[in-house]
Each structure stands twice: as structure tokens, then as C-alpha cells.
Design a protein around this motif. Structure first.
Motif, PDB file in Angstrom:
ATOM      1  N   THR A 197      49.805 100.899 -52.569  1.00 29.41           N
ATOM      2  CA  THR A 197      48.442 100.373 -52.654  1.00 29.41           C
ATOM      3  C   THR A 197      48.483  98.998 -53.314  1.00 29.41           C
ATOM      4  OG1 THR A 197      48.142 101.532 -54.745  1.00 29.41           O
ATOM      5  CG2 THR A 197      47.389 102.657 -52.761  1.00 29.41           C
ATOM      6  N   ILE A 198      47.467  98.182 -53.046  1.00 21.97           N
ATOM      7  CA  ILE A 198      47.486  96.806 -53.538  1.00 21.97           C
ATOM      8  C   ILE A 198      46.876  96.737 -54.935  1.00 21.97           C
ATOM      9  CG2 ILE A 198      47.362  95.912 -51.191  1.00 21.97           C
ATOM     10  CD1 ILE A 198      44.430  95.341 -51.636  1.00 21.97           C
ATOM     11  N   LYS A 199      47.102  95.634 -55.592  1.00 28.11           N
ATOM     12  CA  LYS A 199      46.520  95.392 -56.910  1.00 28.11           C
ATOM     13  C   LYS A 199      45.078  94.935 -56.760  1.00 28.11           C
ATOM     14  CE  LYS A 199      50.879  93.930 -59.067  1.00 28.11           C
ATOM     15  NZ  LYS A 199      51.542  92.830 -59.807  1.00 28.11           N
ATOM     16  N   THR A 200      44.326  95.150 -57.808  1.00 26.91           N
ATOM     17  CA  THR A 200      42.927  94.722 -57.787  1.00 26.91           C
ATOM     18  C   THR A 200      42.819  93.218 -57.601  1.00 26.91           C
ATOM     19  OG1 THR A 200      42.303  96.553 -59.214  1.00 26.91           O
ATOM     20  CG2 THR A 200      40.776  94.699 -59.086  1.00 26.91           C
ATOM     21  N   ASN A 201      43.697  92.469 -58.263  1.00 28.28           N
ATOM     22  CA  ASN A 201      43.628  91.002 -58.189  1.00 28.28           C
ATOM     23  C   ASN A 201      44.075  90.464 -56.846  1.00 28.28           C
ATOM     24  OD1 ASN A 201      42.723  90.934 -60.820  1.00 28.28           O
ATOM     25  ND2 ASN A 201      44.794  90.745 -61.686  1.00 28.28           N
ATOM     26  N   ALA A 202      44.740  91.303 -56.050  1.00 33.99           N
ATOM     27  CA  ALA A 202      45.284  90.798 -54.791  1.00 33.99           C
ATOM     28  C   ALA A 202      44.188  90.546 -53.760  1.00 33.99           C
ATOM     29  CB  ALA A 202      46.308  91.792 -54.233  1.00 33.99           C
ATOM     30  N   ASN A 203      43.133  91.336 -53.808  1.00 41.33           N
ATOM     31  CA  ASN A 203      42.040  91.154 -52.841  1.00 41.33           C
ATOM     32  C   ASN A 203      40.744  91.617 -53.510  1.00 41.33           C
ATOM     33  OD1 ASN A 203      40.358  90.842 -50.697  1.00 41.33           O
ATOM     34  ND2 ASN A 203      41.315  92.421 -49.419  1.00 41.33           N
ATOM     35  N   SER A 224      24.642 117.347 -65.002  1.00 38.68           N
ATOM     36  CA  SER A 224      24.385 118.788 -65.061  1.00 38.68           C
ATOM     37  C   SER A 224      25.567 119.499 -64.425  1.00 38.68           C
ATOM     38  CB  SER A 224      23.085 119.143 -64.339  1.00 38.68           C
ATOM     39  OG  SER A 224      23.201 118.871 -62.953  1.00 38.68           O
ATOM     40  N   SER A 225      25.370 120.779 -64.199  1.00 39.97           N
ATOM     41  CA  SER A 225      26.456 121.552 -63.592  1.00 39.97           C
ATOM     42  C   SER A 225      26.653 121.220 -62.126  1.00 39.97           C
ATOM     43  CB  SER A 225      26.181 123.052 -63.751  1.00 39.97           C
ATOM     44  OG  SER A 225      24.963 123.391 -63.111  1.00 39.97           O
ATOM     45  N   ASP A 226      25.694 120.560 -61.499  1.00 37.35           N
ATOM     46  CA  ASP A 226      25.837 120.270 -60.075  1.00 37.35           C
ATOM     47  C   ASP A 226      25.541 118.813 -59.721  1.00 37.35           C
ATOM     48  OD1 ASP A 226      23.135 120.184 -60.453  1.00 37.35           O
ATOM     49  OD2 ASP A 226      22.621 121.602 -58.868  1.00 37.35           O
ATOM     50  N   SER A 227      25.553 117.919 -60.701  1.00 36.80           N
ATOM     51  CA  SER A 227      25.267 116.516 -60.384  1.00 36.80           C
ATOM     52  C   SER A 227      26.028 115.575 -61.303  1.00 36.80           C
ATOM     53  CB  SER A 227      23.757 116.238 -60.482  1.00 36.80           C
ATOM     54  OG  SER A 227      23.290 116.497 -61.784  1.00 36.80           O
ATOM     55  N   ILE A 228      26.387 114.421 -60.716  1.00 34.92           N
ATOM     56  CA  ILE A 228      27.092 113.358 -61.441  1.00 34.92           C
ATOM     57  C   ILE A 228      26.392 112.045 -61.135  1.00 34.92           C
ATOM     58  CG2 ILE A 228      29.256 112.070 -61.628  1.00 34.92           C
ATOM     59  CD1 ILE A 228      30.739 114.620 -60.868  1.00 34.92           C
ATOM     60  N   LYS A 229      26.156 111.243 -62.199  1.00 28.64           N
ATOM     61  CA  LYS A 229      25.534 109.936 -62.020  1.00 28.64           C
ATOM     62  C   LYS A 229      26.634 108.881 -61.946  1.00 28.64           C
ATOM     63  CE  LYS A 229      21.728 108.953 -64.090  1.00 28.64           C
ATOM     64  NZ  LYS A 229      20.714 108.616 -65.133  1.00 28.64           N
ATOM     65  N   VAL A 230      26.504 107.989 -60.959  1.00 30.19           N
ATOM     66  CA  VAL A 230      27.485 106.917 -60.752  1.00 30.19           C
ATOM     67  C   VAL A 230      26.775 105.580 -60.925  1.00 30.19           C
ATOM     68  CG1 VAL A 230      29.220 105.945 -59.212  1.00 30.19           C
ATOM     69  CG2 VAL A 230      28.685 108.396 -59.092  1.00 30.19           C
ATOM     70  N   LYS A 231      27.310 104.723 -61.807  1.00 29.35           N
ATOM     71  CA  LYS A 231      26.797 103.362 -62.005  1.00 29.35           C
ATOM     72  C   LYS A 231      27.930 102.377 -61.777  1.00 29.35           C
ATOM     73  CE  LYS A 231      23.261 104.545 -65.467  1.00 29.35           C
ATOM     74  NZ  LYS A 231      22.778 104.258 -66.846  1.00 29.35           N
ATOM     75  N   TRP A 232      27.646 101.286 -61.098  1.00 24.43           N
ATOM     76  CA  TRP A 232      28.668 100.285 -60.850  1.00 24.43           C
ATOM     77  C   TRP A 232      28.064  98.885 -60.952  1.00 24.43           C
ATOM     78  CZ3 TRP A 232      26.447 103.492 -57.356  1.00 24.43           C
ATOM     79  CH2 TRP A 232      25.774 102.912 -56.281  1.00 24.43           C
ATOM     80  N   GLU A 233      28.966  97.935 -61.017  1.00 26.19           N
ATOM     81  CA  GLU A 233      28.545  96.535 -61.118  1.00 26.19           C
ATOM     82  C   GLU A 233      28.737  95.844 -59.782  1.00 26.19           C
ATOM     83  OE1 GLU A 233      30.663  94.667 -64.257  1.00 26.19           O
ATOM     84  OE2 GLU A 233      29.848  95.983 -65.832  1.00 26.19           O
ATOM     85  N   MET A 234      27.911  94.826 -59.577  1.00 25.49           N
ATOM     86  CA  MET A 234      28.016  94.035 -58.357  1.00 25.49           C
ATOM     87  C   MET A 234      29.403  93.406 -58.280  1.00 25.49           C
ATOM     88  SD  MET A 234      26.056  92.885 -55.742  1.00 25.49           S
ATOM     89  CE  MET A 234      24.365  92.851 -56.360  1.00 25.49           C
ATOM     90  N   PRO A 235      30.047  93.412 -57.077  1.00 19.97           N
ATOM     91  CA  PRO A 235      31.351  92.758 -56.951  1.00 19.97           C
ATOM     92  C   PRO A 235      31.304  91.313 -57.439  1.00 19.97           C
ATOM     93  CG  PRO A 235      30.855  94.018 -54.986  1.00 19.97           C
ATOM     94  CD  PRO A 235      29.619  94.049 -55.825  1.00 19.97           C
ATOM     95  N   LEU A 236      32.320  90.946 -58.195  1.00 16.02           N
ATOM     96  CA  LEU A 236      32.355  89.584 -58.736  1.00 16.02           C
ATOM     97  C   LEU A 236      32.512  88.558 -57.622  1.00 16.02           C
ATOM     98  CD1 LEU A 236      34.596  90.210 -61.887  1.00 16.02           C
ATOM     99  CD2 LEU A 236      32.092  90.041 -61.759  1.00 16.02           C
ATOM    100  N   ARG A 237      33.223  88.916 -56.587  1.00 20.39           N
ATOM    101  CA  ARG A 237      33.434  87.976 -55.471  1.00 20.39           C
ATOM    102  C   ARG A 237      32.726  88.532 -54.226  1.00 20.39           C
ATOM    103  NH1 ARG A 237      39.697  86.314 -55.332  1.00 20.39           N
ATOM    104  NH2 ARG A 237      38.897  85.413 -53.388  1.00 20.39           N
ATOM    105  N   VAL A 284      38.094  99.437 -51.376  1.00 17.31           N
ATOM    106  CA  VAL A 284      37.829 100.664 -52.117  1.00 17.31           C
ATOM    107  C   VAL A 284      38.258 100.456 -53.554  1.00 17.31           C
ATOM    108  CG1 VAL A 284      38.236 103.138 -52.238  1.00 17.31           C
ATOM    109  CG2 VAL A 284      38.265 101.985 -50.019  1.00 17.31           C
ATOM    110  N   SER A 285      37.429 100.899 -54.470  1.00 22.54           N
ATOM    111  CA  SER A 285      37.725 100.742 -55.889  1.00 22.54           C
ATOM    112  C   SER A 285      38.850 101.675 -56.315  1.00 22.54           C
ATOM    113  CB  SER A 285      36.468 101.059 -56.706  1.00 22.54           C
ATOM    114  OG  SER A 285      36.181 102.446 -56.635  1.00 22.54           O
ATOM    115  N   THR A 286      39.259 101.526 -57.549  1.00 23.40           N
ATOM    116  CA  THR A 286      40.192 102.491 -58.118  1.00 23.40           C
ATOM    117  C   THR A 286      39.488 103.831 -58.257  1.00 23.40           C
ATOM    118  OG1 THR A 286      39.541 101.826 -60.347  1.00 23.40           O
ATOM    119  CG2 THR A 286      41.461 100.715 -59.375  1.00 23.40           C
ATOM    120  N   VAL A 287      40.240 104.880 -58.527  1.00 23.10           N
ATOM    121  CA  VAL A 287      39.681 106.220 -58.597  1.00 23.10           C
ATOM    122  C   VAL A 287      39.414 106.593 -60.051  1.00 23.10           C
ATOM    123  CG1 VAL A 287      41.984 107.275 -58.624  1.00 23.10           C
ATOM    124  CG2 VAL A 287      40.001 108.625 -57.915  1.00 23.10           C
TER     125      VAL A 287
END
Length: 625
Positions: A341-347, A361-374, A435-438
Motif C-alpha cells: 500500500t502507498i504512503k499517505t504523502n505519496a498521493n 451505543s451498542s448498535d451505532s458508531i459516529k464518524v467525524k472527518w476533516e475535509m481533504p487538505l488537497r 481511501v484513508s487509513t483504517v
């Protein structure tokens, strides 16, 4: 041949010399005319002669279930009568299988019992009174014919017991009907056949069974069933194909590579084991680990490429592909070449580099992310990729069509389970896997609190209506409720229960087995983490007394008491009215109703009220004496 004699008396005579039955019979006309009119008269010439058979019945041989005809045609003899017999007995023609056409008979779907000596008697039925009798023999042969046989291709799993039946019928008068199995011209041992004889139709039915125990690869091939009885030979062919596990797929290779994912492709197995594939699965090896482990199961068998998510950036991996069918798993493919897999800085174009996970909760996960820098103009939205790591199942997705939206909640998850999540950028033109890191997080293992305000009302002796409110803390989505109920007078190690699968329902009627028993009722709510604590209805499961004012015997008692009170009231009215009459003046005029009452109370009254109970029937007797 024809002469006409015309005397002077106005008569014309036609003379036919040496009449012939075939050519002279028919209609003749005489026509007379003058200046005023024309008259015409027709007459039929009938030649009386003996009927002569032109087509003598002939012996015939018919195959089983075919149609045969016997003819006994005469010359032009309109008075002829035919009589048909079989073996000296008149034939009973039914109009469907045996048909009488006068000068011929037709036998359809013949069977051996239709064979015999057929006699045709022709009667001239005229003054000559000539009669002729002619014979013919019909024989019915039943050739060997296969009527039951496997399909052209038969599929079995390796190691299974193979059974193939071949059934034939035919003439077995001398035991000559044989049904045999062959493979590549070599006779196979089938054991004793099953023979059934139809004494009515004189036909034998033979079934030969080819049995192969624990079939192996060498048992597959072309098989033939042969039926014979000296009259004919009938053959049928089939192919036995053994289903086996599929061959190994082609070596996997990567077509796209991203930060936390790669796209993998491979070739379908050259041999799928004579049955369609059911799925693929991916095994993965991290460099330095030297152990392949299952990573992705249940992939679509019709697709030979997939994106492998949940990988670490700048890491080398090897992959294997395994195909499965109805028999089982095949051999794993040759490992792929090392894929990094490639490095984050590569692309970094449109790449989500930072995001956070929060287990809600037991059946939900909240996901927050930031706008791509590039970010580029190609960015259209995001795809949240997630899966339960405990199941190795294919990833699931949640699509976000607005690239400015930077938060979402994933619902309907399993409680207390570890989930891997990535954020993939959806771009207008796919040039690489963005695709972001996991990252991983575990859903809460919190079961719901008990339902609130549970009330169980005994509607009838055999029916309880249970109602409740939703739990104050469901800790996720309520999947269903469970109602438990027990007879309080008996041991209740395993209570009766009713599942309410509609989580929106908060009331249900429960039918009881014993209407005379008192029951305790409890209720529990379940979410993806499991079942919560049970809550006792009506003060923690105390006995729910039967509502006496809603029973049939309550209304019966009310009726009996009401009847007695009404009787006493009527007597009191009569007594009071009697006293008034005694005190009244003698000369008073009375209403007719009053006269009637005076007659009723002219003597002393006695009130008798009795209740009789017999065979479960209660009877009230109210008598005024």
C-alpha cells in the motif's frame, strides 16, 4: 345396351339389357313436352344381387399401444349387413378403443389381450339371402421399451452413493426380457432386477438398479442401459458426473493501489467441479508474519475482482484466493506477488487524512472527518466503509453525496463487536483508490434498561393484555421485546414466553393455557448487545387477580338478586293497593285495572322464591300463592 320402345298410345319404354349391378344402378329420368309445357319424372333402378367381398380380411401384426384395422369391404351392395366376432364371441364396441365402421373395425392402443381370431360375416339381406364368412388373425407384440431412465446428465458428490434406475416393459412370456447396464461396453453388475407382471395385459415390467457405493473419480463417465426381449433392443444413454471441490483460481494481482486498500483481480478456476461456484474468500499474509489468515469471506462468485479494504498504509501484503461450491472449498491459489500500500504523502489528492470514531451505543458508531487538505474539483462525496472484524464478512458501505458533510452515524451494528472503518473519497474520475487509513472501535456492550410502566390486565380467564412503555435507556435500537409468564402455584424453571418482533408495538394479548390459574408476568427488551433485565408487571410480578366484575357468574348473581328484589317489590305494591281498597268507600267506581287487581288480591297472598341448581343450570322460581 339400351333400347326405347314407343307405341302409338303415347307410351315410351326404356329397355336395359343384361343389367349390371355396378354400372346400371342409379337414377333414370323420363321427360315429356309439347308446345304448352314440359314434364319430367325420375325413377331409381335397383339391381338385386348377392354381396361380394372385394377386400378379404388379412392377418395383421401390431405393436403394443398402436392402432390396427381389419377390413371386409363388399361391392356396391346397399343392403349388406356385417357381423364381427373375436374368438367366436360378438365384439362389444365401446366407440373409443374399439370402433365399428361397418365394413371395417379399428382397434386403438392395442394390448396383448386384443390378439386373436377375428371373424367377419357379410349378409346380403335381400331376396337372394346370400351370406359369407371370412377370418383374420391379429397378433400383438410387445417389444422391449425403456420408459424410465435418469436424465442425460446426473450429478453426485464424490463419496456419495449413486443410484440410477432403468425401467422397461415388454413381452416376457419366456423370461427373455432383460434390462442391463453398461459402461464403455463393459456390463456392470446390478444384482437382481425388480420384476412385475401384469396378468391382465400380459406384460412384464422390469427395473434394473445400478448402485455405486462411495463414488470416486473413476466412476464418472458414460453409462448405457439396454433393454431386450428377442423382438427388439432399446437403449438409453446418460453421463455420470461427480461434483468435486473447484480447482484453484488464478494467481491474484493488484489493479489499483491506495493508502488503506488495494483492488485485487484473479482468474476463475479452470474447473468448477461440475457445479457452479458459491463464493470466493481472500486470505492475507502481512510481510514478516508468514501466516495466511482468512480476511474476507462470502464474495460474489460471479466477480473475479474486489477491493480489499482495512489495510495499513505503506505495508506489504500477500494474498490468496479460494473458491467454494456446493461440495466445499477448493485449493488456495498461488500467492500473489508482494503488494505494498502507498504512503499517505505519496498521493494526498482528495484523501481524508484525519477522522475520529466514537461508539455511541451498542448498535451505532459516529464518524467525524476533516475535509481533504488537497481537495480538487473531482471530489463529489464520501463512502464510509465498515465491517465486523469478528465475522470476516464483506465490507458494508454508507454513501455521503455531499462533500461538505463531515459527520455521519453508522447504525444497525452488532453490540460489543470490533469494527474497522475507513473513509473513501468518491471522485468524478477514478484515477486511484482514494481511501484513508483504517481505524477500529468497539460498539458498546450495553443492553437496554427494562421497559417502563408495564401493566398486565386479566381481560378474561384465558387472556391477559400486557402493555408497557419503551425503555428509558435503550442503548441503541430495540430489536424486540420478550414477555415471560408463569403459573405462580407451580415451579417455573422455564417460563412460557412470547416474542414481540415489532419494536414499535407496546401492547399485546397473551392467551393462557389454564384459565383458573394465577400468572406472574415479566417483560424484557433486547438490542444488538442482547436481552436486558426483566421487569415484573404489576408490582414486580405479583399475582394478577381475576377481575370478578368481568366474569359470567357475576352477571348471573346480579340477575338472580335483581329478580328476587323485583318480586318483592311487586308483592309490596299489591299489598299496599289492597289496604287502600279496604279503606275506600263502597260506592267508589274503579278503573278496570283496579277491578282486576281486586280479583287478584281477594284472598291472602303468599310469596315463594326458590333457587334450584341442577346439572350446572340455575333456575329461579317466583310464585304468588
Amino acid at each position: 345396351k339400351f333400347t326405347i320402345d314407343q307405341p302409338n298410345d303415347g307410351t315410351s319404354i326404356l329397355v336395359v339389357k343384361t343389367v349390371d349391378k355396378a354400372s346400371d344402378i342409379g337414377k333414370y329420368s323420363c321427360e315429356a313436352s309439347n308446345e304448352l309445357s314440359t314434364k319430367k319424372k325420375e325413377v331409381d333402378l335397383i339391381v338385386v344381387a348377392a354381396c361380394e367381398v372385394m377386400d378379404i380380411p388379412k392377418n395383421a401384426v401390431a405393436d403394443y399401444q398402436t392402432t390396427v384395422s381389419v377390413s371386409c369391404t363388399v361391392n356396391a351392395c346397399p343392403t349388406a349387413l356385417w357381423t364381427w366376432k373375436k374368438d367366436g364371441q360378438l365384439i362389444n364396441f365401446d366407440g373409443s378403443r374399439t370402433i365399428n365402421r361397418g365394413s371395417s373395425i379399428e382397434l386403438r392402443q392395442v394390448v396383448p389381450t386384443d390378439g386373436g381370431n377375428y371373424t367377419c360375416t357379410v349378409d346380403s339381406n335381400n331376396s337372394l339371402n346370400k351370406r359369407g364368412t371370412y377370418n383374420a388373425t391379429i397378433s400383438v407384440t410387445v417389444k422391449a421399451k425403456i420408459y424410465g431412465f435418469p436424465e442425460s446428465k446426473v450429478l453426485y458428490k464424490g463419496g456419495d452413493t449413486v443410484q440410477m434406475d432403468c425401467s422397461a416393459h415388454g413381452d416376457d412370456s419366456e423370461g427373455s426380457l432383460l434390462v442391463e447396464w453398461f459402461k464403455a461396453g463393459v456390463k456392470k453388475n446390478t444384482g437382481s432386477p425388480v420384476i412385475q407382471k401384469d396378468t391382465t395385459e400380459k406384460i412384464s415390467y422390469v427395473t434394473s438398479t445400478l448402485l455405486i457405493n462411495s463414488a470416486i473419480a473413476s466412476d464418472a463417465g458414460h453409462y448405457q442401459c439396454v433393454a431386450s426381449n428377442g423382438l427388439t433392443i432399446d437403449k438409453r444413454d446418460t453421463s455420470l458426473m461427480l461434483m468435486t471441490a473447484p480447482d484453484r483460481p488464478g494467481q491474484p494481482y493488484n489493479t489499483w493501489t491506495g493508502v488503506g486498500a488495494v483492488e485485487l483481480s484473479w482468474r476463475e478456476p479452470p474447473n468448477t467441479g461440475n457445479t457452479p461456484l458459491t463464493s470466493y474468500e481472500i486470505h492475507i499474509e502481512t510481510k514478516g508474519n508468514n501466516i495466511f489468515r482468512p480476511f474476507l469471506k462470502g464474495l460474489d462468485p460471479l466477480s473475479v475482482n474486489t477491493v480489499i479494504y482495512f489495510l495499513q498504509e505503506n505495508q506489504q501484503y500477500n494474498f490468496k484466493v479460494i473458491a467454494s461450491n456446493a461440495v466445499g472449498k477448493g485449493t488456495a491459489s498461488i500467492p500473489s506477488n508482494e503488494i505494498r500500500t502507498i504512503k499517505t504523502n505519496a498521493n494526498r489528492d482528495n484523501l481524508v487524512e484525519s477522522f475520529k470514531l466514537e461508539s455511541v451505543s451498542s448498535d451505532s458508531i459516529k464518524v467525524k472527518w476533516e475535509m481533504p487538505l488537497r481537495r480538487t474539483n473531482a471530489l463529489r462525496g464520501y463512502k464510509i466503509v465498515y465491517r465486523n472484524e469478528d465475522k470476516n464478512e464483506p465490507p458494508k458501505y454508507k454513501i455521503i453525496d455531499d462533500y461538505t458533510m463531515l459527520e455521519t452515524t453508522i447504525d444497525e451494528l452488532d453490540g460489543g463487536s470490533m469494527y474497522s472503518i475507513q473513509v473513501e473519497s468518491n471522485t468524478e474520475v477514478k484515477v486511484s483508490l482514494v481511501v484513508s487509513t483504517v481505524k477500529s472501535v468497539q460498539t458498546l456492550n450495553q443492553k437496554p434498561s427494562p421497559p417502563a410502566d408495564c401493566n398486565a390486565r386479566r381481560e378474561t380467564s384465558n387472556r391477559i393484555v400486557v402493555s408497557w412503555n419503551e425503555p428509558e435507556n435503550p442503548h441503541g435500537k430495540i430489536l424486540f421485546y420478550t414477555i415471560y409468564y408463569c403459573d405462580r402455584t407451580k415451579a417455573c424453571d422455564v417460563p412460557n414466553k412470547v416474542n414481540v418482533t415489532d419494536a414499535q408495538t407496546t401492547s399485546i394479548a397473551v392467551t393462557l393455557e389454564d384459565g383458573s390459574a394465577d400468572y406472574s408476568v415479566e417483560i424484557a427488551a433486547s438490542n444488538s448487545a442482547g436481552e436486558g433485565t426483566r421487569f415484573g408487571c404489576l408490582a414486580e410480578g405479583k399475582t394478577m387477580n381475576v377481575l370478578w366484575f368481568m366474569t359470567w357468574w357475576f352477571y348471573l348473581i346480579v340477575a338472580l338478586v335483581g329478580g328476587c328484589i323485583l318480586g318483592v317489590f311487586i308483592v309490596c305494591v299489591i299489598l299496599c293497593y289492597r289496604r287502600r281498597l279496604i279503606r275506600a268507600p263502597k260506592c267508589r267506581r274503579y278503573h278496570p285495572l283496579q277491578v282486576l287487581l281486586r280479583q287478584m288480591i281477594s284472598e291472602d297472598l303468599t310469596l315463594k322464591c326458590t333457587v334450584q341448581i341442577q346439572q350446572g343450570v340455575i333456575t329461579l322460581h317466583l310464585v304468588i300463592l
